[in-house]
Design an enzyme around this catalytic site. Structure first.
Site, PDB file in Angstrom:
ATOM      1  N   GLY A  73      10.893  -5.607   5.214  1.00  0.00           N
ATOM      2  CA  GLY A  73      11.146  -4.813   6.424  1.00  0.00           C
ATOM      3  C   GLY A  73      12.471  -4.085   6.453  1.00  0.00           C
ATOM      4  O   GLY A  73      12.974  -3.769   7.537  1.00  0.00           O
ATOM      5  N   ASN A 124      13.088  -0.980   5.628  1.00  0.00           N
ATOM      6  CA  ASN A 124      12.897   0.349   6.221  1.00  0.00           C
ATOM      7  C   ASN A 124      12.723   0.251   7.735  1.00  0.00           C
ATOM      8  O   ASN A 124      13.246   1.089   8.478  1.00  0.00           O
ATOM      9  CB  ASN A 124      11.695   1.056   5.581  1.00  0.00           C
ATOM     10  N   ARG A 158      -1.635  -2.983   3.136  1.00  0.00           N
ATOM     11  CA  ARG A 158      -3.102  -2.974   3.227  1.00  0.00           C
ATOM     12  C   ARG A 158      -3.628  -1.553   3.365  1.00  0.00           C
ATOM     13  O   ARG A 158      -3.176  -0.796   4.234  1.00  0.00           O
ATOM     14  CB  ARG A 158      -3.565  -3.761   4.470  1.00  0.00           C
ATOM     15  N   ILE A 159      -4.593  -1.209   2.531  1.00  0.00           N
ATOM     16  CA  ILE A 159      -5.266   0.085   2.652  1.00  0.00           C
ATOM     17  C   ILE A 159      -6.039   0.104   3.978  1.00  0.00           C
ATOM     18  O   ILE A 159      -6.713  -0.867   4.323  1.00  0.00           O
ATOM     19  CB  ILE A 159      -6.223   0.316   1.468  1.00  0.00           C
ATOM     20  N   HIS A 187       6.187   6.161   0.805  1.00  0.00           N
ATOM     21  CA  HIS A 187       5.624   5.711  -0.467  1.00  0.00           C
ATOM     22  C   HIS A 187       6.697   5.851  -1.541  1.00  0.00           C
ATOM     23  O   HIS A 187       7.340   6.896  -1.636  1.00  0.00           O
ATOM     24  CB  HIS A 187       4.397   6.559  -0.815  1.00  0.00           C
ATOM     25  N   LEU A 235      -5.870   7.707   0.075  1.00  0.00           N
ATOM     26  CA  LEU A 235      -4.644   6.939  -0.146  1.00  0.00           C
ATOM     27  C   LEU A 235      -3.519   7.780  -0.759  1.00  0.00           C
ATOM     28  O   LEU A 235      -3.703   8.403  -1.816  1.00  0.00           O
ATOM     29  CB  LEU A 235      -4.974   5.768  -1.091  1.00  0.00           C
ATOM     30  N   GLU A 274      15.500   5.852   0.743  1.00  0.00           N
ATOM     31  CA  GLU A 274      14.467   5.610   1.768  1.00  0.00           C
ATOM     32  C   GLU A 274      15.096   5.324   3.129  1.00  0.00           C
ATOM     33  O   GLU A 274      14.632   5.809   4.159  1.00  0.00           O
ATOM     34  CB  GLU A 274      13.584   4.424   1.361  1.00  0.00           C
TER      35      GLU A 274
HETATM   36  N1  NHR Z   1      -4.285   3.737   4.086  1.00  0.00           N
HETATM   37  C1  NHR Z   1      -4.820   4.952   3.971  1.00  0.00           C
HETATM   38  N2  NHR Z   1      -6.068   5.117   4.389  1.00  0.00           N
HETATM   39  N3  NHR Z   1      -4.146   6.012   3.470  1.00  0.00           N
HETATM   40  C2  NHR Z   1      -2.882   5.837   3.027  1.00  0.00           C
HETATM   41  O1  NHR Z   1      -2.243   6.883   2.544  1.00  0.00           O
HETATM   42  C3  NHR Z   1      -2.270   4.551   3.089  1.00  0.00           C
HETATM   43  C4  NHR Z   1      -3.023   3.506   3.641  1.00  0.00           C
HETATM   44  C5  NHR Z   1      -2.498   2.212   3.724  1.00  0.00           C
HETATM   45  C6  NHR Z   1      -1.252   1.951   3.214  1.00  0.00           C
HETATM   46  C7  NHR Z   1       0.781   2.607   1.965  1.00  0.00           C
HETATM   47  C8  NHR Z   1       0.584   2.683   0.439  1.00  0.00           C
HETATM   48  C9  NHR Z   1       1.878   2.928  -0.316  1.00  0.00           C
HETATM   49  O2  NHR Z   1       2.782   3.579   0.209  1.00  0.00           O
HETATM   50  C10 NHR Z   1      -0.501   2.977   2.625  1.00  0.00           C
HETATM   51  C11 NHR Z   1      -1.000   4.272   2.577  1.00  0.00           C
HETATM   52  C12 NHR Z   1      -1.271  -0.568  -0.163  1.00  0.00           C
HETATM   53  C13 NHR Z   1      -2.007  -0.278  -1.282  1.00  0.00           C
HETATM   54  C14 NHR Z   1      -2.975  -1.293  -1.887  1.00  0.00           C
HETATM   55  O3  NHR Z   1      -3.564  -1.054  -2.911  1.00  0.00           O
HETATM   56  C15 NHR Z   1      -1.879   0.974  -1.853  1.00  0.00           C
HETATM   57  C16 NHR Z   1      -1.038   1.918  -1.283  1.00  0.00           C
HETATM   58  C17 NHR Z   1      -0.302   1.621  -0.141  1.00  0.00           C
HETATM   59  C18 NHR Z   1      -0.412   0.360   0.410  1.00  0.00           C
HETATM   60  N4  NHR Z   1      -3.166  -2.465  -1.218  1.00  0.00           N
HETATM   61  C19 NHR Z   1      -4.087  -3.523  -1.610  1.00  0.00           C
HETATM   62  C20 NHR Z   1      -5.367  -3.491  -0.776  1.00  0.00           C
HETATM   63  O4  NHR Z   1      -6.406  -3.882  -1.337  1.00  0.00           O
HETATM   64  C21 NHR Z   1      -3.486  -4.893  -1.388  1.00  0.00           C
HETATM   65  C22 NHR Z   1      -2.253  -5.105  -2.167  1.00  0.00           C
HETATM   66  C23 NHR Z   1      -1.458  -6.315  -1.710  1.00  0.00           C
HETATM   67  O5  NHR Z   1      -1.814  -6.943  -0.692  1.00  0.00           O
HETATM   68  O6  NHR Z   1      -0.428  -6.598  -2.353  1.00  0.00           O
HETATM   69  O7  NHR Z   1      -5.336  -3.142   0.418  1.00  0.00           O
HETATM   70  O8  NHR Z   1       1.992   2.507  -1.474  1.00  0.00           O
HETATM   71  C1  GAR Z   2       9.720   0.212   0.038  1.00  0.00           C
HETATM   72  O1  GAR Z   2      10.287   0.618  -1.183  1.00  0.00           O
HETATM   73  C2  GAR Z   2       8.508   1.066   0.358  1.00  0.00           C
HETATM   74  O2  GAR Z   2       8.654   2.409  -0.033  1.00  0.00           O
HETATM   75  C3  GAR Z   2       7.456   0.389  -0.462  1.00  0.00           C
HETATM   76  O3  GAR Z   2       7.763  -0.986  -0.475  1.00  0.00           O
HETATM   77  C4  GAR Z   2       9.108  -1.179  -0.104  1.00  0.00           C
HETATM   78  C5  GAR Z   2       9.129  -1.918   1.195  1.00  0.00           C
HETATM   79  O4  GAR Z   2      10.415  -2.385   1.468  1.00  0.00           O
HETATM   80  N1  GAR Z   2       6.176   0.612   0.103  1.00  0.00           N
HETATM   81  C6  GAR Z   2       5.066   0.385  -0.550  1.00  0.00           C
HETATM   82  O5  GAR Z   2       5.046   0.073  -1.717  1.00  0.00           O
HETATM   83  C7  GAR Z   2       3.806   0.559   0.283  1.00  0.00           C
HETATM   84  N2  GAR Z   2       2.687   0.212  -0.491  1.00  0.00           N
HETATM   85  P1  GAR Z   2      10.806  -2.862   2.930  1.00  0.00           P
HETATM   86  O6  GAR Z   2       9.750  -3.865   3.370  1.00  0.00           O
HETATM   87  O7  GAR Z   2      12.123  -3.519   2.751  1.00  0.00           O
HETATM   88  O8  GAR Z   2      10.849  -1.655   3.826  1.00  0.00           O
END
Ligand code: NHR
Ligand code: GAR
Length: 215
Positions: A15, A17, A94-95, A112, A147, A177
């Protein structure tokens, strides 16, 4: 006095950010309150910081739900209690389903850790090192169903060093960030951000009233 906007922040872990946004909102006296910080994991470290700062915190544990649709429905219900003008993903892992994303269309931001459209998905720093890029960074974007493909609001770049590891790279980008994300959230709150033909426009007033990123 202008009406206070409600910001809800979703986290999964540290957390930092979220913390940067909470601090900027307070120091810069934004016309906004952090109405809640919500985690999908009860063990998210960031919850303690938010609670200590008097912010309502709660967990909607994704592990407790048998499907993404059921989790997202529960999450949406929890979020909407706080009537958010803006929903902020800050290290949220989580997606989200298309239905959830549509409900918050135009008011859902993510940060991201890559220079999109390069390296969507997970393990972005490993991906960047494997590709041998010389610049890497982070992107603030509106969240859409696809995504990491939503309209881009802001980007910050850092140099990749020959001896970088995923951790050293992540650390260098995190500094950026923490400057960029609060600034982007502030632009939104002040009404300076808008979508035109699926591209983000930022009013000149927003740019000139704050620092620009340079590395
Ligand atoms: N959801 C949508 N529909 N669109 C986006 O652009 C999203 C989103 C949810 C999250 C953050 C993203 C990132 O910045 C985000 C963008 C999680 C995963 C993932 O694969 C991928 C990208 C992002 C966040 N998550 C797995 C899942 O099955 C679980 C992984 C875990 O729990 O460690 O959800 O990177
Ligand atoms: C940050 O670097 C953010 O960009 C990235 O994880 C870190 C979270 O740090 N986000 C992702 O990878 C989303 N999938 P924080 O919890 O200290 O903000």
């Amino acid at each position: 006095m202008r009406q206070m906007r409600n910001i809800v922040i979703l986290i999964s872990g540290r957390g930092s950010n979220m913390q940067a946004i909470v601090e900027a909102a307070k120091q810069e006296r934004w016309p906004a309150r952090i109405a809640a910080v919500i985690s999908n994991r009860a063990d998210a470290k960031g919850l303690a910081y938010a609670a200590q700062h008097g912010i309502p915190v709660l967990t909607v544990a994704s592990a407790d739900y048998p499907s993404r649709a059921l989790f997202d429905a529960a999450l949406q219900e929890a979020v909407d209690v706080f009537q958010p003008d803006l929903l902020v993903l800050a290290g949220f892992m989580r997606i989200l389903t298309p239905g959830f994303v549509a409900h918050y269309a135009g008011r859902l931001l993510n940060i991201h850790p890559s220079l999109l459209p390069s390296f969507p998905g997970l393990a972005t720093h490993e991906q960047a090192l494997a590709a041998g890029v010389k610049l890497h960074g982070a992107t603030v974007h509106f969240v859409t169903a696809e995504l990491d493909h939503g309209p881009i609001v802001a980007q910050a770049a850092v140099a990749v060093h020959a001896d970088d590891t995923p951790d050293t790279l992540a650390e260098r980008i995190l500094v950026q960030e923490h400057q960029m994300y609060p600034r982007a959230v502030r632009w939104f709150i002040e009404g300076h951000l808008k979508l035109v033909n699926n591209l983000v426009q930022i009013a000149p007033a927003a740019h000139s009233s704050s620092m620009t990123t340079s590395n």
